[in-house]
Design a protein around this motif. Structure first.
Motif, PDB file in Angstrom:
ATOM      1  N   SER A 171       0.831  -1.196   0.000  1.00 41.48           N
ATOM      2  CA  SER A 171       0.000   0.000   0.000  1.00 41.48           C
ATOM      3  C   SER A 171       0.866   1.247   0.000  1.00 41.48           C
ATOM      4  O   SER A 171       2.094   1.176   0.107  1.00 41.48           O
ATOM      5  N   TYR A 172       0.223   2.380  -0.119  1.00 46.72           N
ATOM      6  CA  TYR A 172       0.903   3.685  -0.019  1.00 46.72           C
ATOM      7  C   TYR A 172       1.724   3.727   1.271  1.00 46.72           C
ATOM      8  O   TYR A 172       2.928   4.015   1.249  1.00 46.72           O
ATOM      9  N   GLU A 173       1.071   3.429   2.393  1.00 48.37           N
ATOM     10  CA  GLU A 173       1.731   3.554   3.694  1.00 48.37           C
ATOM     11  C   GLU A 173       2.818   2.502   3.890  1.00 48.37           C
ATOM     12  O   GLU A 173       3.899   2.808   4.414  1.00 48.37           O
ATOM     13  N   SER A 174       2.556   1.248   3.489  1.00 50.30           N
ATOM     14  CA  SER A 174       3.545   0.192   3.740  1.00 50.30           C
ATOM     15  C   SER A 174       4.818   0.405   2.934  1.00 50.30           C
ATOM     16  O   SER A 174       5.922   0.156   3.429  1.00 50.30           O
ATOM     17  N   THR A 175       4.692   0.877   1.709  1.00 51.37           N
ATOM     18  CA  THR A 175       5.894   1.088   0.901  1.00 51.37           C
ATOM     19  C   THR A 175       6.688   2.304   1.382  1.00 51.37           C
ATOM     20  O   THR A 175       7.919   2.300   1.324  1.00 51.37           O
ATOM     21  N   LEU A 176       5.996   3.321   1.875  1.00 49.46           N
ATOM     22  CA  LEU A 176       6.722   4.456   2.462  1.00 49.46           C
ATOM     23  C   LEU A 176       7.475   4.003   3.708  1.00 49.46           C
ATOM     24  O   LEU A 176       8.614   4.419   3.940  1.00 49.46           O
ATOM     25  N   ARG A 177       6.857   3.145   4.503  1.00 49.43           N
ATOM     26  CA  ARG A 177       7.523   2.634   5.695  1.00 49.43           C
ATOM     27  C   ARG A 177       8.733   1.782   5.313  1.00 49.43           C
ATOM     28  O   ARG A 177       9.804   1.889   5.911  1.00 49.43           O
ATOM     29  N   ASP A 178       8.576   0.939   4.293  1.00 54.34           N
ATOM     30  CA  ASP A 178       9.701   0.124   3.837  1.00 54.34           C
ATOM     31  C   ASP A 178      10.819   0.993   3.287  1.00 54.34           C
ATOM     32  O   ASP A 178      12.003   0.721   3.511  1.00 54.34           O
ATOM     33  N   ALA A 179      10.455   2.034   2.547  1.00 55.52           N
ATOM     34  CA  ALA A 179      11.471   2.940   2.010  1.00 55.52           C
ATOM     35  C   ALA A 179      12.218   3.640   3.125  1.00 55.52           C
ATOM     36  O   ALA A 179      13.431   3.865   3.048  1.00 55.52           O
ATOM     37  N   GLU A 180      11.494   3.971   4.196  1.00 52.97           N
ATOM     38  CA  GLU A 180      12.098   4.648   5.335  1.00 52.97           C
ATOM     39  C   GLU A 180      13.133   3.757   6.012  1.00 52.97           C
ATOM     40  O   GLU A 180      14.154   4.226   6.510  1.00 52.97           O
ATOM     41  N   GLU A 181      12.892   2.445   6.009  1.00 53.63           N
ATOM     42  CA  GLU A 181      13.768   1.508   6.684  1.00 53.63           C
ATOM     43  C   GLU A 181      14.834   0.925   5.758  1.00 53.63           C
ATOM     44  O   GLU A 181      15.748   0.250   6.224  1.00 53.63           O
ATOM     45  N   ALA A 182      14.718   1.149   4.467  1.00 53.95           N
ATOM     46  CA  ALA A 182      15.613   0.500   3.512  1.00 53.95           C
ATOM     47  C   ALA A 182      16.934   1.244   3.395  1.00 53.95           C
ATOM     48  O   ALA A 182      17.067   2.398   3.794  1.00 53.95           O
ATOM     49  N   ASP A 183      17.923   0.554   2.814  1.00 58.55           N
ATOM     50  CA  ASP A 183      19.229   1.157   2.569  1.00 58.55           C
ATOM     51  C   ASP A 183      19.378   1.479   1.090  1.00 58.55           C
ATOM     52  O   ASP A 183      20.441   1.319   0.518  1.00 58.55           O
ATOM     53  N   ALA A 184      18.288   1.908   0.464  1.00 66.28           N
ATOM     54  CA  ALA A 184      18.304   2.221  -0.964  1.00 66.28           C
ATOM     55  C   ALA A 184      17.712   3.608  -1.187  1.00 66.28           C
ATOM     56  O   ALA A 184      16.767   4.018  -0.511  1.00 66.28           O
ATOM     57  N   LEU A 185      18.269   4.330  -2.157  1.00 70.02           N
ATOM     58  CA  LEU A 185      17.705   5.604  -2.576  1.00 70.02           C
ATOM     59  C   LEU A 185      16.651   5.349  -3.644  1.00 70.02           C
ATOM     60  O   LEU A 185      16.766   4.410  -4.438  1.00 70.02           O
ATOM     61  N   ILE A 186      15.615   6.191  -3.673  1.00 67.81           N
ATOM     62  CA  ILE A 186      14.566   6.064  -4.696  1.00 67.81           C
ATOM     63  C   ILE A 186      14.431   7.397  -5.418  1.00 67.81           C
ATOM     64  O   ILE A 186      14.102   8.417  -4.813  1.00 67.81           O
ATOM     65  N   TYR A 187      14.701   7.369  -6.736  1.00 71.34           N
ATOM     66  CA  TYR A 187      14.615   8.559  -7.580  1.00 71.34           C
ATOM     67  C   TYR A 187      13.406   8.409  -8.509  1.00 71.34           C
ATOM     68  O   TYR A 187      13.487   7.740  -9.540  1.00 71.34           O
ATOM     69  N   PRO A 188      12.256   9.009  -8.194  1.00 71.37           N
ATOM     70  CA  PRO A 188      11.119   8.950  -9.108  1.00 71.37           C
ATOM     71  C   PRO A 188      11.309   9.911 -10.288  1.00 71.37           C
ATOM     72  O   PRO A 188      11.745  11.055 -10.108  1.00 71.37           O
ATOM     73  N   ILE A 189      10.984   9.429 -11.471  1.00 78.46           N
ATOM     74  CA  ILE A 189      10.908  10.262 -12.682  1.00 78.46           C
ATOM     75  C   ILE A 189       9.428  10.299 -13.042  1.00 78.46           C
ATOM     76  O   ILE A 189       8.880   9.328 -13.571  1.00 78.46           O
ATOM     77  N   GLN A 190       8.764  11.416 -12.750  1.00 78.40           N
ATOM     78  CA  GLN A 190       7.315  11.468 -12.878  1.00 78.40           C
ATOM     79  C   GLN A 190       6.883  11.990 -14.247  1.00 78.40           C
ATOM     80  O   GLN A 190       7.376  13.016 -14.733  1.00 78.40           O
ATOM     81  N   TYR A 191       5.912  11.276 -14.851  1.00 78.94           N
ATOM     82  CA  TYR A 191       5.312  11.670 -16.119  1.00 78.94           C
ATOM     83  C   TYR A 191       3.863  12.055 -15.853  1.00 78.94           C
ATOM     84  O   TYR A 191       3.113  11.305 -15.211  1.00 78.94           O
ATOM     85  N   ASP A 192       3.451  13.210 -16.338  1.00 84.99           N
ATOM     86  CA  ASP A 192       2.076  13.663 -16.142  1.00 84.99           C
ATOM     87  C   ASP A 192       1.214  13.102 -17.270  1.00 84.99           C
ATOM     88  O   ASP A 192       1.278  13.569 -18.414  1.00 84.99           O
ATOM     89  N   THR A 193       0.413  12.099 -16.957  1.00 83.25           N
ATOM     90  CA  THR A 193      -0.437  11.455 -17.969  1.00 83.25           C
ATOM     91  C   THR A 193      -1.916  11.788 -17.768  1.00 83.25           C
ATOM     92  O   THR A 193      -2.777  11.143 -18.382  1.00 83.25           O
ATOM     93  N   TYR A 194      -2.205  12.778 -16.952  1.00 80.59           N
ATOM     94  CA  TYR A 194      -3.605  13.070 -16.642  1.00 80.59           C
ATOM     95  C   TYR A 194      -4.412  13.401 -17.893  1.00 80.59           C
ATOM     96  O   TYR A 194      -5.526  12.896 -18.089  1.00 80.59           O
ATOM     97  N   GLU A 195      -3.866  14.249 -18.748  1.00 82.85           N
ATOM     98  CA  GLU A 195      -4.599  14.619 -19.959  1.00 82.85           C
ATOM     99  C   GLU A 195      -4.763  13.422 -20.896  1.00 82.85           C
ATOM    100  O   GLU A 195      -5.706  13.363 -21.678  1.00 82.85           O
ATOM    101  N   ASP A 196      -3.853  12.464 -20.815  1.00 83.05           N
ATOM    102  CA  ASP A 196      -3.948  11.294 -21.686  1.00 83.05           C
ATOM    103  C   ASP A 196      -5.118  10.398 -21.316  1.00 83.05           C
ATOM    104  O   ASP A 196      -5.646   9.671 -22.174  1.00 83.05           O
ATOM    105  N   VAL A 197      -5.513  10.404 -20.040  1.00 87.34           N
ATOM    106  CA  VAL A 197      -6.568   9.486 -19.616  1.00 87.34           C
ATOM    107  C   VAL A 197      -7.900  10.164 -19.371  1.00 87.34           C
ATOM    108  O   VAL A 197      -8.925   9.493 -19.285  1.00 87.34           O
ATOM    109  N   SER A 198      -7.919  11.520 -19.243  1.00 84.58           N
ATOM    110  CA  SER A 198      -9.184  12.146 -18.893  1.00 84.58           C
ATOM    111  C   SER A 198      -9.520  13.382 -19.711  1.00 84.58           C
ATOM    112  O   SER A 198     -10.631  13.891 -19.607  1.00 84.58           O
TER     113      SER A 198
END
Length: 392
Positions: A215-242
């Motif tokens: 879930s949203y919360e469980s993965t944030l908790r795992d990320a908080e405890e992990a020894d890995a960096l997470i770099y999101p590359i966000q694509y805005d697809t809102y107009e593509d779907v709606s």
């Protein structure tokens, strides 16, 4: 005859003496007064060497933390000394007991969103992923994972660029989105078996519609405890779907028939449809928190001027860091959260480091034969809440 008898008697006595010596000699070797040297005990607990990865560990009170220092353009600053750093724990300055510059290979998971919302951005995502592969050095390794209604490993960690490019190009658009399950899978079922510095580069719009394991919360908790960096590359697809040119429903002009043609995804506004503005705003918050909690950065693919340059900075940040260690003036207690602040006495610098930890016990690990002397040995691990430290 008497002489012969005496001679035989002497020979018999000599033979008896030799036999007696032969019997006694082995007992002397194994006597209680001369114990054989004992073999080294394998039951002794050995500390874990300070890894030059992104792990915060502890030996009673020694805290070590990786730190990246960059200029305002995002370039790594390589010539800092121990005297240039200041560390504060709960607002109290600490004395730096360990300092090292670290440059070593890394392992990265390229995680590609191939759900239907990214179908019109798939080529961009593949090109961007290949651009990151082009930043590799011979010892760096990359794995490729894609997700839609399923999570798939397209390539296990490798340094072979041709294999990686072929894996990236095999990604195909699917249906729903299991973003949280994909993050959970990489953190808990792949990175847990990989040593050294690790990171996730996550190509997605941030919207989840059908995760079942996480879930949203469980993965944030795992990320908080992990020894890995997470770099999101966000694509805005809102107009593509709606929005236009692909609205939810539109009249058909084929042969003048006025009946509506349903869109290839559910109506917006429903739970978990992935088409509402609220879901996209939630996705942006999620990706931002993933980056903050691991000490990384989020990039917007639509506004970042050069993703190639961004990937080069990410690779350099992963590969080159400083490692700082200190003994807290007030040792932490089980379950206690401590705040950390790292400052650099140099103007126009950006410091990125985990900014807090929760102390928790962990099992000791076996010492390896290739430990290097002179580095602290650590026996416990911190669970950390990682956020970038603001620039001074």
């Amino acid at each position: 005859m008497k002489k012969i008898g005496c001679l035989l008697t002497l020979l018999l006595l000599a033979s008896f003496a030799l036999d007696s010596n032969a019997q006694v000699r082995p007992r002397r070797v194994g006597s209680a007064n001369q114990q054989p040297p004992s073999a080294p005990s394998k039951d002794k607990k050995a500390g874990e060497e300070v890894g030059e990865d992104d792990v915060v560990r502890i030996n009673t009170t020694l805290v070590t933390i990786p730190v990246s220092v960059m200029d305002r353009d995002g370039k790594y600053i390589p010539d800092l000394r121990k005297e240039d750093f200041r560390i504060y724990e709960n607002g109290v300055e600490q004395e730096i007991a360990y300092f090292a510059t670290v440059e070593k290979p890394f392992t990265v998971a390229l995680v590609l969103d191939t759900s239907r919302s990214t179908r019109f951005r798939m080529e961009e995502i593949q090109e961007a992923a290949i651009a990151f592969v082009d930043q590799l050095r011979p010892d760096d390794r990359v794995m490729v994972v894609s997700f839609d209604e399923s999570v798939r490993v397209l390539c296990e960690p490798t340094s072979d660029r041709r294999t990686l490019r072929e894996a990236i190009m095999r990604a195909r658009t699917g249906g729903g989105t299991r973003l949280y399950d994909a993050v959970d899978f990489v953190l808990n079922h792949r990175f847990d078996k990989i040593q050294g510095r690790k990171a996730i580069v996550l190509f997605t719009d941030g919207v989840d519609t059908m995760s079942r394991q996480a879930s949203y919360e469980s993965t944030l908790r795992d990320a908080e405890e992990a020894d890995a960096l997470i770099y999101p590359i966000q694509y805005d697809t809102y107009e593509d779907v709606s929005g236009w040119p692909f609205p939810r429903r539109r009249p058909s002009i084929i042969l003048g028939w006025p009946f509506p043609i349903p869109a290839p995804w559910p109506d917006p506004g429903g739970a978990g449809t992935g088409t509402s503005r609220a879901e996209y705003e939630r996705g942006t918050r999620y990706l931002t928190e993933l980056a903050q909690r691991t000490g990384a950065r989020k990039y917007n693919a639509d506004t970042t001027r050069s993703l190639d340059q961004a990937f080069a900075l990410i690779a350099e940040e992963l590969r080159r860091q400083y490692s700082l260690g200190y003994y807290p003036k007030n040792p932490p207690h089980e379950g206690e959260r401590r705040r950390i602040a790292v400052r650099v006495n140099r103007p126009n610098t950006v410091v990125r480091a985990r900014d807090s930890y929760i102390y928790t016990s962990a099992n000791d690990t076996q010492q390896t034969d290739n430990q290097q002397p002179g580095k602290p040995e650590l026996k416990r691990r911190f669970i950390v809440n990682a956020k970038p430290t603001p620039a001074p």
